[in-house]
Write an enzyme that holds these catalytic residues in place. Structure first.
Site, PDB file in Angstrom:
ATOM      1  N   ARG A 101       6.080   3.130  -3.708  1.00 43.67           N
ATOM      2  CA  ARG A 101       5.178   2.645  -2.644  1.00 43.67           C
ATOM      3  C   ARG A 101       6.165   2.200  -1.594  1.00 43.67           C
ATOM      4  O   ARG A 101       6.929   1.261  -1.800  1.00 43.67           O
ATOM      5  CB  ARG A 101       4.319   1.496  -3.187  1.00 43.67           C
ATOM      6  CG  ARG A 101       3.582   0.675  -2.119  1.00 43.67           C
ATOM      7  CD  ARG A 101       2.435   1.452  -1.502  1.00 43.67           C
ATOM      8  NE  ARG A 101       1.792   0.662  -0.451  1.00 43.67           N
ATOM      9  CZ  ARG A 101       2.082   0.768   0.850  1.00 43.67           C
ATOM     10  NH1 ARG A 101       2.992   1.626   1.270  1.00 43.67           N
ATOM     11  NH2 ARG A 101       1.447   0.019   1.726  1.00 43.67           N
ATOM     12  N   HIS A 104       7.340  -1.605   3.196  1.00 41.80           N
ATOM     13  CA  HIS A 104       6.245  -2.013   4.089  1.00 41.80           C
ATOM     14  C   HIS A 104       6.093  -3.533   4.062  1.00 41.80           C
ATOM     15  O   HIS A 104       6.697  -4.211   3.244  1.00 41.80           O
ATOM     16  CB  HIS A 104       4.932  -1.339   3.658  1.00 41.80           C
ATOM     17  CG  HIS A 104       4.404  -1.839   2.346  1.00 41.80           C
ATOM     18  ND1 HIS A 104       4.920  -1.430   1.139  1.00 41.80           N
ATOM     19  CD2 HIS A 104       3.428  -2.741   2.038  1.00 41.80           C
ATOM     20  CE1 HIS A 104       4.286  -2.035   0.149  1.00 41.80           C
ATOM     21  NE2 HIS A 104       3.371  -2.845   0.663  1.00 41.80           N
ATOM     22  N   HIS A 106       2.854  -6.732   5.120  1.00 44.79           N
ATOM     23  CA  HIS A 106       1.461  -6.993   5.484  1.00 44.79           C
ATOM     24  C   HIS A 106       1.442  -8.132   6.496  1.00 44.79           C
ATOM     25  O   HIS A 106       1.869  -9.241   6.189  1.00 44.79           O
ATOM     26  CB  HIS A 106       0.632  -7.367   4.250  1.00 44.79           C
ATOM     27  CG  HIS A 106       0.760  -6.368   3.149  1.00 44.79           C
ATOM     28  ND1 HIS A 106       0.097  -5.151   3.171  1.00 44.79           N
ATOM     29  CD2 HIS A 106       1.496  -6.369   2.020  1.00 44.79           C
ATOM     30  CE1 HIS A 106       0.422  -4.473   2.091  1.00 44.79           C
ATOM     31  NE2 HIS A 106       1.275  -5.173   1.375  1.00 44.79           N
ATOM     32  N   GLU A 111       0.561 -10.968  -0.796  1.00 45.25           N
ATOM     33  CA  GLU A 111       0.203  -9.997  -1.838  1.00 45.25           C
ATOM     34  C   GLU A 111       0.510 -10.554  -3.225  1.00 45.25           C
ATOM     35  O   GLU A 111       1.619 -11.017  -3.488  1.00 45.25           O
ATOM     36  CB  GLU A 111       1.008  -8.709  -1.598  1.00 45.25           C
ATOM     37  CG  GLU A 111       0.885  -7.680  -2.707  1.00 45.25           C
ATOM     38  CD  GLU A 111       1.655  -6.398  -2.390  1.00 45.25           C
ATOM     39  OE1 GLU A 111       1.640  -5.960  -1.219  1.00 45.25           O
ATOM     40  OE2 GLU A 111       2.278  -5.848  -3.319  1.00 45.25           O
ATOM     41  N   HIS A 150       8.620  -5.337   1.467  1.00 50.19           N
ATOM     42  CA  HIS A 150       8.800  -5.013   0.045  1.00 50.19           C
ATOM     43  C   HIS A 150       8.598  -3.534  -0.234  1.00 50.19           C
ATOM     44  O   HIS A 150       8.059  -2.796   0.599  1.00 50.19           O
ATOM     45  CB  HIS A 150       7.887  -5.877  -0.830  1.00 50.19           C
ATOM     46  CG  HIS A 150       6.438  -5.839  -0.435  1.00 50.19           C
ATOM     47  ND1 HIS A 150       5.921  -6.606   0.574  1.00 50.19           N
ATOM     48  CD2 HIS A 150       5.396  -5.115  -0.915  1.00 50.19           C
ATOM     49  CE1 HIS A 150       4.624  -6.376   0.692  1.00 50.19           C
ATOM     50  NE2 HIS A 150       4.283  -5.465  -0.189  1.00 50.19           N
ATOM     51  N   GLU A 173      -7.020  -2.790   7.328  1.00 47.06           N
ATOM     52  CA  GLU A 173      -7.146  -2.191   8.655  1.00 47.06           C
ATOM     53  C   GLU A 173      -6.175  -2.910   9.580  1.00 47.06           C
ATOM     54  O   GLU A 173      -6.301  -4.107   9.777  1.00 47.06           O
ATOM     55  CB  GLU A 173      -8.564  -2.346   9.240  1.00 47.06           C
ATOM     56  CG  GLU A 173      -9.604  -2.773   8.285  1.00 47.06           C
ATOM     57  CD  GLU A 173     -10.725  -3.560   8.954  1.00 47.06           C
ATOM     58  OE1 GLU A 173     -11.224  -3.076   9.973  1.00 47.06           O
ATOM     59  OE2 GLU A 173     -11.085  -4.629   8.448  1.00 47.06           O
TER      60      GLU A 173
HETATM   61 FE   LIG Z   1       2.347  -4.450  -0.266  1.00 45.90          FE
END
Ligand SMILES: [Fe+2]
Ligand SMILES: [Fe+2]
Length: 394
Positions: A101, A104, A106, A111, A150, A173
């Site tokens: 993953r 990125h 947020h 999280e 992360h 979004e």
């Molecule tokens: Fe994440």
């Protein structure tokens, strides 16, 4: 009518002295007092008045298809799909062996995650410039504060599956920022100056956000950071929930992890609850937090109470999510012959609960006699303190 008798009449209609005062003050300012008549104090029962029905509080997360691609899949329950859940969002993510993953962050949410199957490695960068790397197996959790960068990597040999929970229902979004998306949308001459490659080299980078991508299983021993001088992280992002001490109740157990147990986890409290067959998680509410539940195993039935006689009951099975608004009364009945396992999140790092049993124990007998109109001998049979999870009926 004197001012005082006017006040008494208004009070008997559900107006407090404060409201009368406010209305008088606004009237003197030229604001129509009638605008306030819709906001009655006291919330006394209003016969015949239509109150809005309670919102749907059940969402079938694992039944959705949100994102499937090379390397894995992700299913989301955000405020868009599950409108009652404004404060918390969830994602069920699967990565193939070696898949990542991508890097990125947020912008809108912290999280939290729980490993349901397999093994995964997470590498995090903090605003202090520290890096942290840790491996996670089944029953382990992580917490990345809002904005910490992360990346996740499946350590193999099999697939891995984890539940992600965010402390904002709108995290997705416009709230998830991926490194490939940023690089692709930056002029190559800027990238060349910033990243020390010729501008032409950036044509080889992904042409859209990678999100999840396939990869080789990494070495099992942790690899060094590229920058050998980087300061190792001081804030541990990992907490082994399943191996933490459990609290035992007549009908089950719970592992509760708040910011007390896991200091970095400042905005969420996590609970893993096991309800034995026939158990009842007793009637209670949470004064300052919403509750989000994911069913890991088994089945349950929840009834919520939302004032003015409003209640709603739903049954849940694995992969389904429940959302109980802050302050709403509720209980959970275990269903079926197998124990029911729940992952429960609250949008506060401090845990608070008030149970009906504790409350009844915290009142004199005479109040309960008057409130319920029942005999003292009946009151003597009521529990006096919290039970938590009630065992199977004898
Ligand atoms: Fe994440
Ligand atoms: Fe609860």
């Amino acid at each position: 009518m004197s001012d005082e008798s006017k006040e008494i009449k208004l009070e008997s209609q559900g107006w407090t002295r404060r409201k009368i005062f406010d209305a008088a003050a606004l009237t003197s300012l030229g604001v129509a007092a009638t605008a306030l008549t819709t906001e009655r104090a006291g919330a006394a029962p209003q016969e015949g008045k239509k109150v809005e029905d309670l919102e749907d509080f059940k969402y079938d997360l694992e039944k959705q298809t949100h994102w499937v691609g090379p390397g894995g899949s992700a299913k989301e329950a955000t405020a868009e799909e599950f409108p009652v859940s404004q404060s918390i969002a969830g994602v069920s993510m699967r990565l193939d062996p070696g898949a990542i993953r991508e890097l990125h962050w947020h912008s809108l949410a912290a999280e939290w995650a729980y490993m349901i199957e397999g093994r995964c490695r997470a590498t995090v960068i903090t605003p202090e410039g520290q890096a942290d790397i840790a491996d996670f197996g089944v029953g382990d959790t992580w917490y990345f504060p809002r904005g910490h960068g992360h990346v996740l990597q499946n350590l193999g040999p099999g697939p891995c599956h984890f539940l992600l929970v965010f402390d904002n229902g709108h995290f997705s979004e416009f709230g998830t920022f991926s490194v490939t998306d940023w690089i692709y949308n930056t002029p190559p001459d800027i990238l060349a100056r910033n990243l020390n490659l010729p501008a032409s080299a950036f044509a080889q980078f992904p042409k859209k956000e990678l999100y999840i991508g396939p990869g080789a299983i990494p070495p099992q021993t942790m690899e060094p950071y590229r920058n050998a001088d980087i300061e190792p992280g001081q804030s541990n992002h990992k907490y082994r929930m399943d191996t933490s001490p459990a609290k035992n109740f007549p009908g089950g157990t719970e592992h509760l992890v708040s910011s007390k147990e896991f200091p970095i986890q400042t905005t969420l409290t996590a609970v893993k609850m096991t309800l034995q067959p026939g158990a009842l998680r007793e009637m209670h509410w949470h004064p300052h937090a919403d509750e989000w539940q994911y069913v890991l195993k088994g089945r349950s039935r929840i009834r919520i109470f939302g004032s003015h006689g409003r209640t709603k009951t739903e049954e849940f099975s694995p992969g389904q999510v429940a959302f109980i608004k802050q302050g709403y009364g509720h209980y959970v009945e275990q269903l079926g012959n197998e124990p029911t396992e729940l992952l429960i999140l609250f949008n506060s790092g401090e845990y608070q609960e008030i149970s009906l049993t504790n409350w009844l124990g915290g009142n004199p007998v005479s109040i309960l006699e008057t409130n319920f109109g029942i005999s003292r001998s009946m009151i003597d049979q009521l529990p006096k303190k919290e039970i938590g999870i009630i065992g199977k009926k004898a």
